[in-house]
Motif scaffolding. Structure first.
Motif, mmCIF file in Angstrom:
data_model
loop_
_atom_site.group_PDB
_atom_site.id
_atom_site.type_symbol
_atom_site.label_atom_id
_atom_site.label_comp_id
_atom_site.label_asym_id
_atom_site.label_seq_id
_atom_site.Cartn_x
_atom_site.Cartn_y
_atom_site.Cartn_z
ATOM 1 N N UNK A 103 0.822 -1.213 0.000
ATOM 2 C CA UNK A 103 0.000 0.000 0.000
ATOM 3 C C UNK A 103 0.856 1.263 0.000
ATOM 4 N N UNK A 104 1.907 1.296 0.832
ATOM 5 C CA UNK A 104 2.760 2.488 0.918
ATOM 6 C C UNK A 104 3.489 2.733 -0.397
ATOM 7 N N UNK A 105 4.087 1.709 -0.955
ATOM 8 C CA UNK A 105 4.848 1.897 -2.194
ATOM 9 C C UNK A 105 3.934 2.237 -3.359
ATOM 10 N N UNK A 106 2.768 1.612 -3.434
ATOM 11 C CA UNK A 106 1.840 1.911 -4.525
ATOM 12 C C UNK A 106 1.342 3.353 -4.432
ATOM 13 N N UNK A 107 1.109 3.836 -3.239
ATOM 14 C CA UNK A 107 0.656 5.223 -3.070
ATOM 15 C C UNK A 107 1.696 6.213 -3.561
ATOM 16 N N UNK A 108 2.953 5.957 -3.214
ATOM 17 C CA UNK A 108 4.000 6.873 -3.636
ATOM 18 C C UNK A 108 4.243 6.812 -5.143
ATOM 19 N N UNK A 109 4.162 5.636 -5.705
ATOM 20 C CA UNK A 109 4.302 5.521 -7.157
ATOM 21 C C UNK A 109 3.144 6.219 -7.870
ATOM 22 N N UNK A 110 1.953 6.104 -7.321
ATOM 23 C CA UNK A 110 0.802 6.790 -7.921
ATOM 24 C C UNK A 110 0.990 8.301 -7.889
ATOM 25 N N UNK A 111 1.538 8.814 -6.812
ATOM 26 C CA UNK A 111 1.773 10.252 -6.715
ATOM 27 C C UNK A 111 2.810 10.717 -7.736
ATOM 28 N N UNK A 112 3.684 9.824 -8.156
ATOM 29 C CA UNK A 112 4.707 10.187 -9.134
ATOM 30 C C UNK A 112 4.379 9.720 -10.539
ATOM 31 N N UNK A 113 3.100 9.517 -10.822
ATOM 32 C CA UNK A 113 2.688 8.950 -12.104
ATOM 33 C C UNK A 113 2.960 9.845 -13.300
ATOM 34 N N UNK A 114 3.322 11.110 -13.076
ATOM 35 C CA UNK A 114 3.648 11.975 -14.206
ATOM 36 C C UNK A 114 4.925 11.518 -14.909
ATOM 37 N N UNK A 115 5.727 10.714 -14.231
ATOM 38 C CA UNK A 115 6.933 10.153 -14.831
ATOM 39 C C UNK A 115 6.602 8.808 -15.475
ATOM 40 N N UNK A 116 7.034 8.616 -16.687
ATOM 41 C CA UNK A 116 6.791 7.350 -17.379
ATOM 42 C C UNK A 116 7.465 6.194 -16.651
ATOM 43 N N UNK A 117 8.660 6.431 -16.110
ATOM 44 C CA UNK A 117 9.372 5.373 -15.387
ATOM 45 C C UNK A 117 8.576 4.924 -14.169
ATOM 46 N N UNK A 118 8.144 5.891 -13.366
ATOM 47 C CA UNK A 118 7.379 5.560 -12.159
ATOM 48 C C UNK A 118 6.058 4.905 -12.527
#
Length: 791
Positions: A429-444
């Motif tokens: 849950x924690x890692x998915x939330x942070x990745x979602x917040x950085x979704x503007x990056x194609x890598x993330x």
């Protein structure tokens, strides 16, 4: 803060501040009364939460907890007494305070179960309050599951916001092994609750700044106490979270390094004291005035902790399979370790094999990917960064526990993995939330999509192992997850809504497999010593199932599985013969089984002699598909092995007439019904006035009689029948003093490798000096009427 080319869009440069859940109403400043002009108090605060929290959070939390309660409490008593071994100890604890204190199997305090008694305390107190029943035994377990979901929510929310906390709590609820063990009476439910409580307390300690150093110490002391009681629940397994707890606080605590070290040392003292008081109590209590410590060779709780229930589990030996233990005669691989007995071969892939995969691994690949990504993106953040601290705490607990389970050489069962569930859910849950917040990056965005796709693909594989069960579901999960992942990757700044659609479609589809499996798990009863999750009839290997004809009952090299022709071939399916398992956390196997090639045979360990003519006690379910010497060719075991209740057969459904258990997945001895069809024997034992109405070999056999009568029954040799208690001389003295009424032939587990139990000596002595009689089809010796000299 970050080097050239680094990506940290989903991980803020500094999270050393209260997290803001994006999209939520802005927090109300401290001291403000909000728009209503009045601070929430009393019931309003309980229902809607504090004033500085969005109004939707508390109702959503209540909804999550209510849904979890329904999931775990619905059909709760379908399992009967679940594991008779622990149920008997609970019943004894409702009848004797000394039995409750020590965790005795019988109310006359002959021997304890082979675990510390903390979980028995809770269930026995429930039984004293509500009356002994299946419901009073299992109710605390289900409530512990609800409490665990709350603690995971609360711990994750502190650093990642309420939305993430709710997701983490929900992931706990829908993990199959959690749905299984929070409705079962093994010690694992309390173990997981205490370990999760310790992790939560460390979260609270990490967020205390230097001005609140005393508060940090208090939270660490609480963490230490909880882990100490986790030790009193399942010994060294309760300590597996300590490295991550210490590492996270040492890394991210707000105080100076020297102060942090001192805080951790203080918490370590709390662990020792909260666990050691009971060890010391047992050591100082006169041995002749307390029960024998089951599972030990020297009547020592400390030896049990370091040996059979400790290092023996990791390295093998001390009564465990693998390591220095002697494999049963006729086996063709390791016993409990590398050879594929209990748990399959050791190695990094063990948790994904056919025995463990459907219990825990549904979300494990995604959690590990998220953990690695999170640690990489936060590698240059400030030391006290909270997101990284959370990943070290929860992720570290996950990795340490997973590695231990993957490589331990001793006895391991699938349901042990419930200890990983809170850490797995929080990490994901924690890692998915942070990745979602950085979704503007194609890598993330691609990493998040990979987590969704991998979950869908792996769920497709796991669902495929349950041949014939909802075959359409695996395709829905696979296609939905891949489509969602593709939409997420394809989204751009101009197509932001496409990312939302992708993550919703992909995530919900990917979670479909584990959710359906958890729902199927709670939809029917589970009995025996080694329960497994899944739909009725499914068996993941050593753990048993109902053994439906065609479709389920997969074993993939299980231990002593019988095929339709009666051969022990370890084949991947059965014709309804169900499964044969060892006991609760023990590798013992029934005596007297002939070893053949293929799967692992059923011969007793070398040097261990089984009582002559051993048969299962009346009312005790023999493992489905188990055959005795000279067994019938159809593999049903009807020849040479007396079946429960004198019926001479079982139907592979996990139940027998008169047992009282309700068709759940079996898995070993002691079905969970706790009743016996042999009314003549019940009446005979209930009419006795001696300290023990009877004695029999093995705790599983004794447990059946304890639950089916109103008397205490002595278990000779403890769980596996190999504990040196009582000795022949002690047993002879009990008989001379009139403390034991009858000896019931049969029972036992054949002894764990190289055990020095006295059951064989006692059986031989009884047979030579007392006359056998048949009571309702069961062989019984009246110990008050010797036929010759008893010297």
């Amino acid at each position: 803060m970050s080097g050239p080319g680094s990506v940290h869009h989903g991980f803020p440069a500094s999270t050393d501040h209260p997290p803001v859940d994006h999209g939520a109403a802005p927090p109300v400043p401290s001291g403000s009364t909000g728009g209503s002009g009045r601070r929430r108090t009393g019931w309003a605060r309980l229902v809607r939460g504090p004033q500085d929290q969005p109004a939707w959070v508390r109702p959503a939390l209540w909804g999550l907890l209510a849904a979890t309660a329904v999931l775990y409490l619905w059909n709760l008593t379908a399992s009967g007494y679940a594991n008779d071994f622990y149920a008997a100890a609970v019943k004894s604890g409702t009848e004797s305070w000394k039995a409750l204190l020590f965790g005795s199997l019988d109310s006359a305090n002959a021997i304890t179960v082979d675990k510390p008694p903390a979980s028995i305390w809770i269930m026995a107190l429930s039984g004293r309050l509500l009356g002994f029943s299946s419901f009073s035994i299992l109710l605390p377990q289900a409530l512990m599951g609800v409490a665990t979901v709350y603690l995971v929510y609360a711990g994750v929310k502190r650093f990642s916001g309420p939305r993430t906390g709710l997701i983490a709590g929900g992931l706990v609820a829908i993990t199959p092994v959690a749905a299984l063990m929070f409705t079962f009476n093994n010690p694992d439910a309390l173990l997981v609750l205490l370990m999760t409580g310790g992790l939560y307390a460390v979260v609270r300690a990490i967020e205390c700044d230097r001005d609140r150093a005393r508060s940090a110490v208090k939270w660490l002391l609480l963490a230490g106490v909880l882990i100490g009681f986790a030790f009193l629940t399942k010994m060294l397994q309760g300590l597996l979270v300590l490295p991550a707890m210490a590492g996270a606080y040492l890394l991210a605590g707000q105080s100076r390094l020297g102060t942090r070290i001192w805080h951790l040392l203080t918490a370590g003292v709390a662990v020792v004291v909260s666990a050691g008081w009971f060890v010391l109590l047992v050591a100082l209590w006169p041995a002749d005035s307390r029960p024998y410590i089951g599972g030990s060779e020297t009547n020592s709780l400390w030896e049990l902790a370091l040996g059979y229930n400790g290092l023996g589990r990791i390295f093998g030996g001390d009564g465990n399979g693998g390591g220095g233990a002697t494999a049963p005669t006729g086996t063709t691989g390791g016993f409990g370790g590398g050879g594929g007995g209990f748990g399959g071969a050791t190695g990094i892939t063990r948790l994904f094999n056919t025995q463990f995969g459907s219990e825990i691994s549904w979300l494990l690949p995604a959690a590990l990917i998220g953990l690695l990504a999170g640690l990489w993106f936060t590698r240059r953040y400030p030391r006290t960064d909270r997101i990284r601290a959370a990943l070290v705490l929860w992720g570290g607990s996950l990795v340490v526990t997973a590695l231990v389970f993957s490589f331990m050489e001793g006895t391991i069962h699938q349901y042990y993995t419930v200890a990983m569930v809170p850490a797995l859910a929080a990490t994901l849950a924690i890692s998915a939330r942070e990745l979602w917040r950085g979704r503007s990056s194609l890598v993330v965005r691609s990493i998040l999509a990979l987590m969704i796709a991998v979950t869908g693909v792996w769920s497709f594989v796991l669902l495929g192992r349950a041949d014939g069960w909802l075959p359409w579901l695996r395709w829905v999960v696979l296609i939905g997850a891949l489509v969602g992942a593709a939409l997420l990757v394809a989204s751009t700044a101009a197509l932001r809504r496409l990312a939302v659609v992708g993550v919703l479609v992909g995530s919900l589809s990917a979670l479909g497999g584990t959710t359906a499996w958890a729902l199927a798990t709670t939809g029917h009863g589970h009995t025996g010593s080694i329960p497994t999750s899944g739909p009725a009839g499914y068996s993941s290997g050593m753990g048993g199932g109902t053994g439906m004809t065609g479709g389920f009952g997969r074993t993939d090299g299980g231990f002593g599985r019988r095929s339709g022709d009666g051969a022990t071939d370890g084949s991947a399916s059965t014709d309804g013969s169900g499964s044969l398992s060892g006991g609760s956390d023990g590798p013992g196997s029934p005596s007297g089984q002939s070893g053949t090639t293929g799967g692992q045979s059923m011969a007793p360990p070398e040097g261990v002699t089984a009582p002559d003519g051993m048969t299962p006690p009346e009312g005790m379910t023999a493992p489905d598909g188990m055959t005795a010497p000279d067994a019938a060719a159809d593999g049903t075991g009807q020849s040479g092995m007396q079946q429960p209740g004198g019926t001479g057969s079982t139907d592979g459904s996990g139940t027998t007439d008169g047992r009282g258990a309700t068709g759940g997945t079996g898995g070993g001895f002691g079905g969970g019904g706790g009743q016996t069809a042999n009314s003549e024997l019940v009446a005979l034992l209930n009419a006795t006035t001696s300290r023990w109405s009877a004695a029999t070999i093995g705790s599983q056999s004794a447990a059946t009689y304890i639950l089916g009568t109103d008397t205490a029954v002595m278990a000779i040799g403890g769980f596996t029948g190999s504990d040196p208690s009582p000795t022949l001389a002690e047993f002879q003295q009990y008989v001379a003093d009139g403390d034991i009424g009858y000896f019931i032939a049969g029972g036992g587990m054949g002894g764990r490798g190289g055990g020095s139990g006295s059951g064989s000596e006692i059986s031989t002595w009884v047979e030579a000096n007392f006359t056998a009689q048949t009571v309702g089809g069961t062989t019984v010796y009246d110990l008050t009427r010797p036929t010759g000299s008893t010297s």
